[in-house]
Write an enzyme that holds these catalytic residues in place. Sequence first.
Site, short mmCIF file in Angstrom:
data_model
loop_
_atom_site.label_atom_id
_atom_site.label_comp_id
_atom_site.label_asym_id
_atom_site.label_seq_id
_atom_site.Cartn_x
_atom_site.Cartn_y
_atom_site.Cartn_z
N HIS A 35 0.84 -1.20 0.00
CA HIS A 35 0.00 0.00 0.00
C HIS A 35 0.88 1.25 0.00
CE1 HIS A 35 1.07 -0.77 4.18
NE2 HIS A 35 0.97 0.55 4.37
N ASP A 80 1.01 5.15 1.86
CA ASP A 80 0.48 5.81 3.06
C ASP A 80 -0.11 7.16 2.68
OD1 ASP A 80 1.33 3.73 4.62
OD2 ASP A 80 3.20 4.74 5.26
N HIS A 108 4.80 -0.07 -0.02
CA HIS A 108 5.41 -1.04 0.90
C HIS A 108 4.39 -2.00 1.49
CE1 HIS A 108 4.03 2.38 3.28
NE2 HIS A 108 3.96 1.59 4.30
N ARG A 132 3.60 -8.63 17.55
CA ARG A 132 4.48 -7.52 17.21
C ARG A 132 3.69 -6.21 17.30
NH1 ARG A 132 6.11 -5.59 11.28
NH2 ARG A 132 7.67 -4.04 11.90
#
Length: 730
Positions: A659, A661, A711, A721
Amino acid sequence: MPLRSQMLLILLFFAAQGAHGGAKRQDDNLLVLTVATKETEGFKRFRRSAQFFNYNVKVLGLGEEWHGGENKRMTGGGQKIRLLKSALEEYAEKEDLVILFTESYDVIFASGPAELLKKFRQAKAKVVFSSETLIYPDRRLEAKYPQVQEGKRFLGSGGFIGYASHLYKLVADWEGLDSDSDQLFYTKVFLDPEKRTNINITLDHRCRIFQNLNGALDEVVLKFENGRVRARNLAFDTLAVVIHGNGPTKLQLNYLGNYIPRTWTFETGCTVCNESLKSLADLKEDVLPVVLIGIFVEQPTPFLTPFFQRLRKLRYPKKRIQLFIHNREEHHLDQVEEFVNEHGQEYRSVKVVGPDDHVENADGRNMGMDLCRQDPVCEYYFSVDAEVVLKNPDALRILIEQNKFVIAPLVSRLGKLWSNFWGALSADGYYARSEDYVDIVQGRRIGLWNVPYISSVYLIKGSILRSQFTQTDFFHSGKLDADMAFCHNIREQGIFLFVTNQQQFGHILSLETYQTSHLHNDLWQIFSNPEDWKEKYIHENYTAALKGKLVETPCPDVYWFPIFTNAACDELVEEMENFGQWSKGGNTDTRILGGYENVPTIDIHMNQINFEREWYKFLLEYIAPITEKLYPGYYTKTQFELAFVVRYKPDEQPSLMPHHDASTFTINIALNRVGIDYEGGGCRFLRYNCSIRAPRKGWTLMHPGRLTHYHEGLPTTKGTRYIAVSFLDP
Ligand SMILES: *[C@@H]1O[C@H](CO)[C@@H](O)[C@H](O)[C@H]1NC(C)=O
Ligand SMILES: *[C@@H]1O[C@H](CO)[C@@H](O)[C@H](O)[C@H]1NC(C)=O
Ligand SMILES: *[C@@H]1O[C@H](CO)[C@@H](O)[C@H](O)[C@H]1NC(C)=O
Ligand SMILES: *[C@@H]1O[C@H](CO)[C@@H](O)[C@H](O)[C@H]1NC(C)=O
């Protein structure tokens, strides 16, 4: 400290002082007589000032019981005449000998024998008394006083100077009681015209020799010149040699005594402040004095865990420290317990009084002080409130070495004038600003200051607790607050309160905005206590990163640098988990990523935990400067609509599809440890076929948001995480 070596130090000091002082040699024609039954702190100050100028002083009555009455100048004082009379017998025949008789508990010298003798000779009399604005003890005698053209009309018996033979005549007729008034006796001699003429007595009307401060406070100011300080009388333009804080002016004398007779330069501060320096450096650890540290958590206080960490780092053997902790806050139970459980056994002893014991502030402080008083081994009581950030690990040693009964290190609110001492008292005993207050707080005047009020952190000698501060209730006095009652009680005992700013010691936290509604409330302190926030939460190598060191470029135009401490990472994750309302990855979050795809994450936004103002401040303070370094020519306002913590789990959401940002640039801070807390994870930039597979906890990635840096989040294969993501300048 073995007593003998301490004495030696003091003696050495005095020897050195003489050389510092003004006068070159002792004048054989001048003797100073004073009466002191006890070596009070005021007396020691008098003696130091006399030694500074090389006066030859003889003390009468030391060790004798005092019968001269409580307020020895108003009533009583006859004992002084008796002692003077018997001392003078030895000198009655000495024609040339000049004798200065003076009080000593509340007197200092401002100049040396040469000036004193010169001014005495200029007075054209055989005996010169100090003068007063106010008449006492018998106001009816006013009419008998000679009129004066200029100056003060009334006699003060606190100081007089004259030829030995004439002084002997002055007191020869004394047959009164120790409790009779000396002031009245000398007044009557003076008001008898015959005696006045025969003995040849005059008054120092214009305060050329003696400055009594009572009734004269408005007339007297400090005058700095060539490294020397004098008290100038503005009414008469005179510089007195002997300064007397009589009546209710003791605090003003303490104030003047901070400067007189020391030599001063404002750059280096007082040059002879180390009066009775005592060195701990030569002592082995196991013979250092035992100190009881009283810790007071009297209200909700930020950064308590760092407080205990600093306590542990204090450079003083823990086996010589006893701890007393008074914690009134339920909210802090865990932090206190954690410290005591993990480190309590390192100390000589630990006693905790908690919120369930319902001991209020003043009583808690009484308890702490009494623990030291009752324990003959306890040589010092060191009281520290939880809001004091004592950054100097040598603070305790430094204070002990000053060798005072009561001493505080200066601490103030960073960048503010609010501090833990007052330079003066108002008429009703509250705060008043002394002329030097701001200069002392801001470090433009350096020294050891005798002040009327200290609080928050101070050291008291155990010996004075057992000899003079024996009342077990020290923190109550009428309606005064505990801190004011404490200072009031010390002043009443004639003990000086000192504050030192000769070193940097630390600061005081601001408590006003501290709220306890979150799990980790310190996170919200970025506005109120920014320095402490930084120390707790910003990575120790951030500053290096800001200078361009330690910044890595794992992929083109992707920067990587340390930003958060472990505490910041852990607390943010725990805060989010505590809040618990993770988005379900449904449509609600699709808007957040904007761009080309709907790529929702499992997350909690900063605004959901009311953290967006604080987060914005963090971005502005710590991210913006580094952004502008790394992307020169780009100026960010660190505006954001979207800032959130993302959770990746194999069985929930392990990864994020490729995607863009909705940002000009993005920061992505790793909040936990790969290989320990989770496995897998990382980030891949597709255009460059470049991955960061081992994110470092506390480090952030910073990369452009749109266009080039398409990314994806690589799959987390085990554990959980967490990352903190912000889309900046959308
Ligand atoms: C008092 O003493 C001064 C100084 O010695 C002298 O000049 C003066 O004449 C004396 N006065 C009387 C009245 O004796
Ligand atoms: C006084 O103390 C200061 C600071 O501790 C030190 O630098 C100086 O040498 C001391 N002076 C004397 C006379 O001991
Ligand atoms: C900071 O940098 C130094 C030098 O590179 C390193 O030794 C140290 O471990 C770093 N501190 C932390 C907390 O990572
Ligand atoms: C991407 O990089 C990996 C190794 O880093 C390599 O195996 C792969 O062939 C590369 N893919 C492309 C499309 O270049």
